[in-house]
Design an enzyme around this catalytic site. Structure first.
Site, PDB file in Angstrom:
ATOM      1  N   ASP B  36       0.818  -1.212   0.000  1.00  0.00           N
ATOM      2  CA  ASP B  36       0.000   0.000   0.000  1.00  0.00           C
ATOM      3  C   ASP B  36       0.851   1.260   0.000  1.00  0.00           C
ATOM      4  OD1 ASP B  36      -3.081  -0.940   1.802  1.00  0.00           O
ATOM      5  OD2 ASP B  36      -2.229  -1.565  -0.113  1.00  0.00           O
ATOM      6  N   ASP B 320     -10.636  38.346 -33.590  1.00  0.00           N
ATOM      7  CA  ASP B 320     -10.452  36.944 -34.011  1.00  0.00           C
ATOM      8  C   ASP B 320     -11.051  35.956 -33.031  1.00  0.00           C
ATOM      9  OD1 ASP B 320      -7.020  36.115 -33.046  1.00  0.00           O
ATOM     10  OD2 ASP B 320      -8.600  37.223 -32.011  1.00  0.00           O
ATOM     11  N   GLY B 455      -8.215  32.180 -35.003  1.00  0.00           N
ATOM     12  CA  GLY B 455      -9.181  32.521 -36.048  1.00  0.00           C
ATOM     13  C   GLY B 455      -8.565  33.016 -37.334  1.00  0.00           C
ATOM     14  N   LEU B 456      -7.555  33.853 -37.223  1.00  0.00           N
ATOM     15  CA  LEU B 456      -6.977  34.417 -38.438  1.00  0.00           C
ATOM     16  C   LEU B 456      -6.347  33.321 -39.287  1.00  0.00           C
ATOM     17  CD1 LEU B 456      -6.518  36.915 -40.036  1.00  0.00           C
ATOM     18  CD2 LEU B 456      -4.418  37.346 -38.767  1.00  0.00           C
TER      19      LEU B 456
END
Lengths: 485, 632
Positions: B36, B320, B455-456
């Site tokens: 353990d 953007d 985005g661009l």
């Protein structure tokens, strides 16, 4: 103060280590019997045998390991398995719930249900291992009985579905449960076996021992009069292939490996079989194979150039090969290995290393580092020391080394982790080999470490890997020399 | 019996260890069998703790069960005290020990050690890690403070004049997601409005510090899963109010500041909070003399100000970022982070929540309520296969989850980021990377938006559709790292190499045909993506901790549509199912006109659309019907 001078208690009588109850084993040779191994009790910082599943499931490519335990077991396995857990691996945990603890009748029915569901999702499984754990043992859930029951159910259904059988229904079987699973299984019936990976019974690599032991009864019998060499212990495929080529060149054969790569292609065993252990933690497996008539060869382990040479020598002697022949065949790989190893010897020579107990690989690796790399072994801590299986290593250690009157080093079995850390902090070795629970804390104290489990997961056996093994120890030293802060 | 390949939470006692490890001066004795102690490596490796977790294990074996394990417990307790001299000794049992019913706590108590001994009641068979952590923290605070409880009904002593309002930060814990840095971010936030941080617990606290908890004016419940029950108890017992808003995200941080203002009962704080909130929006007055009517992008360091003004609001507003609008996001994790993420996605990034869930059943209610508000049914499950199926079914463009959801997303070729425990070593970064406060909001923006194509770039690449340079087919090596990605080592001599080496030569595990046909087989040999820390594997120290995004470079199988949307090769599975629609050659050609980086998605969507309608052959019409159906 060296770790070797830490006062050690007297040798314990009849020590069983983590093995549990055993039948009386054949007596080790006298030298092995007398080799001093100190035994200590205390808190053990070690994996349980379940950890073996991580490499066994990669080796046995058509086997599935179903751990029957608690969330602790599942959590441990995924912590140890790392990335492999995400690859739809061939292992899982049947987590016991309170209902299962209430009555064993429920637990067995639940187990059958879980196995069915599992085999439905994974029809490619040929062998299913039910792996016992601490909880399953404490509640006395008999997994061997469960395996028998499941095998029986599969057998019955396979018989019923045989074409031409009077029981063959005119329509395909739609029912759920074990019957449907067996009917659709591509290879006939899956075989169910049971073994214990519980920390109560097995320390880390001993999980492989109990697994292989469970396979022994199913090994086909080697026909009378035939002989074979059985290499026992998991080796990386690439190492196996190298060994195969060398055995072939030597003219030793047929050679089989146990475990095989497929649980369906089990090697034969019989009175003509000679056992050559590739790993030191396989006492139970060795005894089971001997009970099938096989004979254990006393050998070093194939670690380092001399260790691998000694390993092949043992097989060669058993096959009655002339020494010149063996020397001729092994000359090239040995020469190549020496050249590769030389790259690291300068760096390792004289460095002091201490091993904390982990896998039982400590003693042969320490032997290699001392004899072939010139390192000073402060102590080799081991979770368990099997004198009989280590006889070949002890023999190598006892031979006088050039410039060394005493070729051996201190071996300590067991040990309390806090006291071991005390000793390490006092002795300040150049390198401490320990588990990942201890490595970062020691590094933070300025002690260079080598994480031990890499030694279990890397191919380190054989001539071609001897330099690789040395490199694993050189690298932490290199890093410490390079970093500038 | 529950069949589990993956468990989000460890056992109950793991929660107790997380509390003990977070604190100082606490030692835990765990009555547990050998093995353990694996738990230690989670602290030393995933969190890179430079010290051992403060736990001793009785590590009993079979031979110990014959005689009395009671002696083991007593010996171990004495040894732990003598070696570590803790201020408090906690005694716990792991699942196996619980079965033995050794009453470890009572035994240790009976030793008469000169320190408080706290027995932990950790039902291993019905509870899990997170509950165990919250319960342990609660028990500890209660044990220490109960003797100092004021009489019921007694009023709180008034704050001394000239004393600034003080707050405790409760909940940060070992192996918690970004706890280390959240404490810093929230402390700075509170300092900016004139509130002193009194005690932080459990992270870094000593038991002696816990005795001083009641001195603060109020508590801040930073992580409800860990600290909620403790805060409630402190309120009942010491009449300490507590802040319930978790400050993850702009809106939540503003709500947090408002709530703090109320509880601090100080006009100065209220005004400071209002000023800070005003600086966190789009229109920020720039010093004196500027027109407050003109919305201007905020500056992070305004003259005379030492506080942090976030960029997220401006970035979300920038042109953007319209590519984010309406993008589909699937969210799963612990409740705190999942709920916070949903709000940010919905209100602060303009995206759309298409899945929301948690693996914590105890937190089902708030997650269900939130999901309803988004028009969804919450996913309350600890079965990762259910989560995986839900992710696949919801066709998200971003997955926010635990390390398991990250792996699922990689396999499905969807951008992802980790937002919650359980997490791996790369989610405990070297750099400062909080989730909370305004500082955390900016970290979140970078982390979640990075994986999505900017985005661009998307506009530019559309212009190059069909261009020979950008290629119609996936490159053979598919090795170009995508934006911001890091190539993960697939082999090497580090711990990563171990896992890769261990996997090499293994058969790829093929997925069942119930999955979408586009899903790639996960070939372990290709070591897709970062290798999480395990005993067998450690990722290389990567520069970016999060998101651990599929760079596409290591998808060496090149079968999956990776996040750049490379065409999905037909997996073998696709052909096996009779119901699988077939592409008309004209439709295939039409598909090629779609930009390669979204072609994979378009193919998947069309096949899904066709399959659902029992359409056997996909024609050009089917393609456009599917496009109209799915939108975008």
């Amino acid at each position: 103060m060296t770790l070797a001078s830490v006062p050690v208690p007297a040798l314990a009588e009849g020590r069983q280590g983590g093995e549990g109850l055993l039948e009386a084993s054949p007596q080790p040779e006298a030298a092995a019997r007398d080799f001093p191994v100190a035994c200590e009790g205390g808190q053990r910082q070690a994996f349980c045998g379940l950890a073996g599943i991580v490499w066994l499931h990669r080796k046995l490519q058509d086997a599935f390991f179903l751990v029957v335990g608690s969330r602790t077991c599942a959590h441990m396995l995924q912590s140890a398995a790392g990335v492999m857990i995400f690859a739809a691996p061939r292992f899982a945990t049947a987590i016991l719930e309170e209902r299962d603890l209430a009555g064993l009748a429920d637990a067995n029915a639940e187990l059958d249900r879980v196995v069915t569901r599992l085999l439905e999702r994974r029809p490619d499984i040929a062998t299913l291992f039910l792996v016992g754990t601490c909880p399953s043992e404490v509640i006395k859930l008999d997994l061997h009985k469960a395996a028998e029951r499941l095998n029986q159910a599969f057998q019955t259904q396979a018989d019923a579905n045989r074409p031409g059988s009077p029981n063959q229904p005119s329509q395909p079987i739609q029912s759920q449960g074990l019957s449907a699973t067996a009917a659709t299984h591509p290879t006939g019936r899956p075989r169910v076996l049971a073994y214990s990976g519980s920390g109560l019974e097995t320390t880390f690599t001993q999980g492989e021992d109990t697994c292989l032991e469970a396979l022994v009864p199913d090994l086909p019998a080697l026909p009378a009069g035939e002989s074979s060499l059985l290499v026992v212990g998991t080796l990386a495929d690439v190492v196996e292939d190298q060994f195969c080529r060398l055995f072939a060149e030597l003219g030793i054969g047929p050679v089989h490996f146990f475990p095989p790569r497929s649980a369906r292609a089990l090697p034969p065993v019989g009175p003509g079989t000679r056992l050559l252990l590739a790993q030191p933690f396989l006492g139970r497996t060795a005894r089971s194979l001997e009970a099938r008539g096989a004979r254990l060869l006393t050998a070093t382990f194939p670690i380092g150039i001399e260790g691998t040479r000694g390993w092949f020598d043992a097989a060669a002697r058993a096959w009655g090969l002339a020494e010149e022949r063996v020397a001729a065949v092994l000359a090239k790989p040995m020469e190549r290995a020496r050249g590769a190893l030389a790259r690291y010897q300068e760096q390792l020579r004289g460095k002091r290393v201490a091993f904390l107990p982990d896998s039982q690989l400590e003693a042969p690796i320490a032997r290699f580092l001392q004899q072939e790399c010139g390192m000073e072994i402060l102590v080799a801590g081991v979770p368990y020391f099997d004198r009989r299986l280590m006889a070949g290593e002890i023999d190598l250690l006892s031979r006088p080394q050039a410039g060394n009157t005493d070729g051996s080093f201190a071996v300590v079995e067991g040990g309390d982790v806090d006291r071991q850390l005390d000793a390490v902090r006092t002795a300040r070795p150049d390198l401490t080999v320990c588990g990942l629970g201890l490595a970062n804390p020691l590094e933070a104290e300025g002690l260079t470490t080598k994480w031990s489990i890499e030694l279990v997961f890397s191919p380190i056996q054989g001539f071609e890997q001897a330099a690789d093994l040395a490199e694993l120890f050189a690298r932490p030293l290199t890093r410490r020399a390079r970093l500038r802060f | 019996m529950e069949l589990a390949v993956w468990t989000y939470e460890g056992p109950t006692h793991m929660g107790a260890l997380r509390v003990a490890t977070a604190m100082r001066g606490v030692h835990c004795l765990l009555h547990a069998p050998q093995g353990d102690s694996y738990a230690d490596l989670l602290f030393t490796m995933i969190e890179r703790r430079p010290g051992r977790p403060p736990v001793s294990y009785t590590s009993f074996q079979q031979r110990d069960l014959g005689r009395s394990t009671a002696d083991l417990i007593k010996e171990a307790a004495r040894a732990a005290y003598e070696r570590f001299h803790p201020e408090v000794l906690m005694i716990g049992e792991s699942c196996t020990a619980e079965l033995l019913q050794d009453q470890a706590g009572a035994l240790a108590r009976g030793l008469g050690l000169p320190v408080p001994v706290l027995p932990l009641d950790l039902p291993s068979w019905s509870r899990k890690e997170t509950w165990g952590a919250g319960e342990t923290f609660h028990r500890l605070v209660r044990a220490l403070l109960k003797p100092r409880a004021p009489a019921p009904g007694a009023p709180r002593p008034a704050r001394a004049s000239g004393q600034a309002p003080r707050a405790n930060l409760l909940g940060p814990i070992a192996l918690g997601f970004r706890c280390r840095d959240d404490v810093t971010a929230v402390s700075r936030l509170l300092a900016a409005i004139g509130v002193e941080v009194h005690i932080v617990a459990p992270l870094g606290a000593r038991p002696a510090n816990l005795l001083r908890l009641p001195e603060a004016d109020f508590n801040v419940c930073l992580y409800p899963e860990i600290a909620e029950s403790t805060c409630a108890w402190l309120e009942r017992t010491f009449r300490q109010p507590w802040v319930k808003t978790v400050p993850i995200g702009i809106g939540a941080t503003r709500d947090f500041l408002a709530e703090v203002g109320k509880l601090a009962a100080s006009q100065d704080v209220v005004e400071a909070a209002a000023r800070l909130m005003a600086k966190s929006g789009l229109s920020v007055p720039v010093g004196l003399g500027s027109s407050g009517d003109q919305p201007r992008p905020p500056q992070t360091h305004l003259p005379g100000m030492e506080v942090y003004a976030p960029r997220l609001p401006w970035y979300s507003q920038s042109v953007d970022a319209t590519y984010l609008t309406g993008k589909r996001v699937f969210i799963f994790g612990d409740a705190t982070h999942a709920l916070a993420a949903a709000r940010i996605v919905d209100q602060e990034l303009g995206m759309r929540v298409v899945g929301l869930g948690t693996y914590l059943r105890e937190q089902a209610r708030p997650v269900r309520e939130a999901a309803q508000a988004y028009g969804l049914e919450a996913l309350i499950t600890a079965d990762y296969l259910e989560v995986e199926a839900a992710i696949a079914a919801s066709h998200p463009e971003l997955v926010l989850g635990t390390q398991m959801e990250r792996h699922v997303a990689k396999r499905l070729g969807i951008p992802c980021a980790v937002i919650s425990s359980p997490a791996h070593v790369q989610d405990f970064p070297a750099r400062y990377a909080p989730q909370m406060g305004f500082e955390g909001a900016d970290v979140i923006f970078d982390t979640w938006i990075g994986p999505l194509m900017m985005g661009l770039e998307e506009h530019l690449l559309t212009m190059f559709r069909g261009d020979f340079e950008f290629g119609e087919e996936p490159r053979a090596d598919a090795s170009a790292p995508a934006t911001g990605g890091y190539a993960w080592e697939t082999s090497g001599t580090g711990p990563t190499g171990m896992a890769a080496a261990a996997q090499s030569g293994a058969l790829p595990e093929s997925r069942t045909s119930t999955q979408s046909s586009a899903d790639a087989s996960f070939a372990p040999g290709s070591a897709v993506g970062p290798v999480p820390a395990g005993v067998a594997g450690q990722p290389p120290a990567a520069g970016t901790a999060t998101p651990a995004v599929s760079t596409g470079s290591t998808s060496a199988t090149a079968e999956g549509g990776d996040k750049t949307g490379q065409p999905v090769a037909r997996s073998e599975v696709a052909g096996d199912t009779p119901a699988e629609p077939v592409w008309d050659p004209l439709a295939e050609n039409e598909l090629k006109k779609i930009p390669f980086f979204v072609r994979g998605k378009a193919r998947r969507n069309t096949e899904c659309f066709a399959r659902e309608r029992g359409i056997a052959t996909i024609t050009v019409e089917t393609l456009y019907d599917a496009k109209a159906h799915f939108g975008r």
